[in-house]
Scaffold this motif. Structure first.
Motif, PDB file in Angstrom:
ATOM      1  N   PHE A  85       0.815  -1.210   0.000  1.00  0.00           N
ATOM      2  CA  PHE A  85       0.000   0.000   0.000  1.00  0.00           C
ATOM      3  C   PHE A  85       0.851   1.263   0.000  1.00  0.00           C
ATOM      4  CE2 PHE A  85      -0.434  -1.483   4.599  1.00  0.00           C
ATOM      5  CZ  PHE A  85       0.470  -0.588   5.155  1.00  0.00           C
ATOM      6  N   ASN A  86       2.039   1.227   0.614  1.00  0.00           N
ATOM      7  CA  ASN A  86       2.864   2.439   0.601  1.00  0.00           C
ATOM      8  C   ASN A  86       3.342   2.769  -0.811  1.00  0.00           C
ATOM      9  OD1 ASN A  86       4.434  -0.015   1.204  1.00  0.00           O
ATOM     10  ND2 ASN A  86       6.218   1.332   1.124  1.00  0.00           N
ATOM     11  N   ASP A  87       3.686   1.744  -1.589  1.00  0.00           N
ATOM     12  CA  ASP A  87       4.076   1.969  -2.989  1.00  0.00           C
ATOM     13  C   ASP A  87       2.891   2.484  -3.807  1.00  0.00           C
ATOM     14  OD1 ASP A  87       6.673   1.058  -2.488  1.00  0.00           O
ATOM     15  OD2 ASP A  87       6.140  -1.019  -2.943  1.00  0.00           O
ATOM     16  N   PHE A  88       1.723   1.911  -3.547  1.00  0.00           N
ATOM     17  CA  PHE A  88       0.521   2.310  -4.289  1.00  0.00           C
ATOM     18  C   PHE A  88       0.229   3.800  -4.100  1.00  0.00           C
ATOM     19  CE2 PHE A  88      -4.083   3.118  -4.010  1.00  0.00           C
ATOM     20  CZ  PHE A  88      -4.457   2.834  -5.316  1.00  0.00           C
TER      21      PHE A  88
ATOM     22  N   ILE B  90       1.211   5.294  16.084  1.00  0.00           N
ATOM     23  CA  ILE B  90       1.536   5.994  14.841  1.00  0.00           C
ATOM     24  C   ILE B  90       0.282   6.639  14.252  1.00  0.00           C
ATOM     25  CG2 ILE B  90       2.254   5.652  12.442  1.00  0.00           C
ATOM     26  CD1 ILE B  90       4.182   3.471  13.481  1.00  0.00           C
ATOM     27  N   VAL B  91      -0.799   5.875  14.184  1.00  0.00           N
ATOM     28  CA  VAL B  91      -2.048   6.389  13.615  1.00  0.00           C
ATOM     29  C   VAL B  91      -2.613   7.511  14.475  1.00  0.00           C
ATOM     30  CG1 VAL B  91      -4.409   5.795  12.938  1.00  0.00           C
ATOM     31  CG2 VAL B  91      -2.547   4.171  12.526  1.00  0.00           C
ATOM     32  N   LYS B  92      -2.645   7.301  15.788  1.00  0.00           N
ATOM     33  CA  LYS B  92      -3.190   8.311  16.696  1.00  0.00           C
ATOM     34  C   LYS B  92      -2.432   9.630  16.573  1.00  0.00           C
ATOM     35  CE  LYS B  92      -2.065   8.070  21.031  1.00  0.00           C
ATOM     36  NZ  LYS B  92      -1.968   7.607  22.444  1.00  0.00           N
ATOM     37  N   ASN B  93      -1.110   9.572  16.569  1.00  0.00           N
ATOM     38  CA  ASN B  93      -0.316  10.800  16.491  1.00  0.00           C
ATOM     39  C   ASN B  93      -0.498  11.507  15.153  1.00  0.00           C
ATOM     40  OD1 ASN B  93       0.665  10.410  19.055  1.00  0.00           O
ATOM     41  ND2 ASN B  93       2.622   9.567  18.418  1.00  0.00           N
ATOM     42  N   TYR B  94      -0.561  10.738  14.071  1.00  0.00           N
ATOM     43  CA  TYR B  94      -0.723  11.388  12.767  1.00  0.00           C
ATOM     44  C   TYR B  94      -2.101  12.029  12.642  1.00  0.00           C
ATOM     45  CZ  TYR B  94      -0.767  12.362   7.817  1.00  0.00           C
ATOM     46  OH  TYR B  94      -0.861  13.013   6.605  1.00  0.00           O
ATOM     47  N   PHE B  95      -3.137  11.326  13.053  1.00  0.00           N
ATOM     48  CA  PHE B  95      -4.489  11.891  12.980  1.00  0.00           C
ATOM     49  C   PHE B  95      -4.619  13.118  13.890  1.00  0.00           C
ATOM     50  CE2 PHE B  95      -7.215   8.077  11.377  1.00  0.00           C
ATOM     51  CZ  PHE B  95      -6.484   8.075  10.194  1.00  0.00           C
TER      52      PHE B  95
ATOM     53  N   VAL C 161       9.872  -8.677   9.405  1.00  0.00           N
ATOM     54  CA  VAL C 161       9.980  -9.245   8.054  1.00  0.00           C
ATOM     55  C   VAL C 161       9.236  -8.392   7.038  1.00  0.00           C
ATOM     56  CG1 VAL C 161       9.179 -11.170   6.618  1.00  0.00           C
ATOM     57  CG2 VAL C 161      10.420 -11.632   8.731  1.00  0.00           C
ATOM     58  N   ASN C 162       8.042  -7.914   7.394  1.00  0.00           N
ATOM     59  CA  ASN C 162       7.205  -7.185   6.449  1.00  0.00           C
ATOM     60  C   ASN C 162       7.295  -5.662   6.596  1.00  0.00           C
ATOM     61  OD1 ASN C 162       5.678  -9.459   5.073  1.00  0.00           O
ATOM     62  ND2 ASN C 162       5.285  -9.935   7.223  1.00  0.00           N
ATOM     63  N   SER C 163       8.238  -5.199   7.433  1.00  0.00           N
ATOM     64  CA  SER C 163       8.423  -3.754   7.649  1.00  0.00           C
ATOM     65  C   SER C 163       7.103  -3.054   7.916  1.00  0.00           C
ATOM     66  CB  SER C 163       9.112  -3.119   6.427  1.00  0.00           C
ATOM     67  OG  SER C 163      10.356  -3.709   6.177  1.00  0.00           O
ATOM     68  N   GLU C 164       6.276  -3.679   8.739  1.00  0.00           N
ATOM     69  CA  GLU C 164       4.917  -3.183   8.942  1.00  0.00           C
ATOM     70  C   GLU C 164       4.886  -1.771   9.513  1.00  0.00           C
ATOM     71  OE1 GLU C 164       2.481  -5.996  11.064  1.00  0.00           O
ATOM     72  OE2 GLU C 164       3.334  -7.682   9.973  1.00  0.00           O
ATOM     73  N   LEU C 165       5.719  -1.504  10.494  1.00  0.00           N
ATOM     74  CA  LEU C 165       5.704  -0.179  11.108  1.00  0.00           C
ATOM     75  C   LEU C 165       6.489   0.833  10.291  1.00  0.00           C
ATOM     76  CD1 LEU C 165       6.083  -1.205  14.851  1.00  0.00           C
ATOM     77  CD2 LEU C 165       3.998  -0.724  13.563  1.00  0.00           C
ATOM     78  N   GLY C 166       7.525   0.373   9.615  1.00  0.00           N
ATOM     79  CA  GLY C 166       8.324   1.272   8.789  1.00  0.00           C
ATOM     80  C   GLY C 166       7.551   1.820   7.602  1.00  0.00           C
ATOM     81  N   ARG C 167       6.626   1.035   7.068  1.00  0.00           N
ATOM     82  CA  ARG C 167       5.838   1.477   5.912  1.00  0.00           C
ATOM     83  C   ARG C 167       4.735   2.455   6.294  1.00  0.00           C
ATOM     84  NH1 ARG C 167       6.835  -2.239   1.801  1.00  0.00           N
ATOM     85  NH2 ARG C 167       7.681  -4.231   2.541  1.00  0.00           N
TER      86      ARG C 167
END
Length: 328
Positions: free
Chosen positions: A84-87, A253-258, A217-223
């Motif tokens: 999704f980050n690439d998209f 991450i979501v809370k701070n950005y919102f 492995v999936n860089s979930e938080l980095g993306r």
């Protein structure tokens, strides 16, 4: 086709991200950023006949299942295979902006039960954990190559595992006798490294270690931080974006950005005059996260830690809105 995964907070998503009452109610476009088996998309398409959806998923296998499930909706459903980050980072300039965006950051039950990639220690499988099995390092690669300190830090950071150092030391000692390749082998190493009281506690002692490996492995938080920012800027003005999280690190991450999107000013304290425009970029529709009901938790236990946060877009956001949003 047998459906394995039950979408979480479904009724809440249908309500908060409803196109009804919006200017685009008769011609709405939604991006399901984490399509999975298509559970959320199926119910959105079913409930809102004028809605069109584009489903994004990095895993071609599970997206194939979604294609089959959503085929009856025909041209109302499109697909994108990739992260999704690439998209969102490369969203075509001339393409219509979505009116609704949904992120469900949980891992599908399908991956745990049917993928054969070692997401769960309930089955003895190859230790992989990649959502896109054709890219990046597998969990086995990390387990067998990371230094002891690095491995311990990773396990602790991504899961708050209090015995991370003992587990890392046991892994390094075990791999000296040969490469660790299977979920069962790793789970047994972890279980043998922790105290007996912890080993026979309410959850399996390897649960947190497996979570940490999957996230790494999936860089979930980095993306996530940049993906949220790019997705918000792709969203049409007046549109709504919702994110479902499952653990405290991604929810932070979501809370701070919102929260930053809803602020009137995000200039650093040392700036004497506001330079960011002084107006909020979004209306935060969920001052507190929406959590599952007791009934949903009883019927679908993976939903117990889910939290939904939603914003309505006012205007595009600049890079200042990312300040303080931590990527781990």
């Amino acid at each position: 086709m047998e459906i394995v995964h039950t979408p979480v907070l479904l009724h809440e998503c249908l309500e908060y991200l409803s196109p009804e009452g919006e200017p685009y109610a008769d011609d709405a476009f939604m991006v399901d950023s984490t399509l999975g088996e298509g559970g959320h998309s199926f119910h959105f398409l079913q409930k809102y006949p004028a809605l069109h959806i584009l489903g994004v998923d990095a895993d071609a296998l599970i997206q194939g299942r979604a294609r089959e499930r959503l085929a009856p909706f025909g041209s109302r459903m499109e697909f994108y295979n990739g992260w999704f980050n690439d998209f969102y980072h490369s969203y075509p300039e001339g393409r219509r902006r979505p009116n609704l965006i949904l992120f469900d950051l949980g891992i599908s039950v399908f991956h745990y039960e049917r993928s054969g990639r070692g997401f769960s220690f309930r089955h003895d499988e190859k230790l992989d954990m990649r959502l896109n099995p054709g890219a990046g390092k597998s969990a086995a690669d990390l387990v067998n190559t990371m230094g002891e300190q690095q491995l311990a830090d990773m396990i602790y950071l991504y899961s708050d595992e209090k015995y991370s150092r003992r587990i890392a030391a046991a892994v390094v000692a075990a791999r000296a006798g040969g490469r660790i390749e299977s979920t069962r082998a790793l789970a047994e190493i972890v279980a043998g490294a922790v105290p007996a009281k912890y080993r026979y506690g309410p959850i399996h002692p390897a649960t947190r270690t497996f979570q940490a490996l999957r996230i790494c492995v999936n860089s979930e938080l980095g993306r996530l931080p940049q993906a949220l920012h790019d997705a918000f800027n792709v969203l049409a003005p007046g549109g709504k974006m919702g994110v479902i999280t499952f653990h405290s690190l991604e929810d932070k991450i979501v809370k701070n950005y919102f929260r930053n999107l809803g602020k009137q000013c995000v200039c650093p304290p040392e700036v004497p005059v506001c330079a960011c425009g002084g107006t909020p970029c979004a209306e935060v529709l969920t001052r507190k996260p929406v959590e599952p009901s007791a009934e949903e938790v009883a019927e679908n236990s993976p939903s117990r830690s889910a939290k939904l946060r939603v914003v309505r877009k006012i205007r595009d956001a600049d890079a200042n809105r990312l300040r303080g949003v931590e990527a781990l």
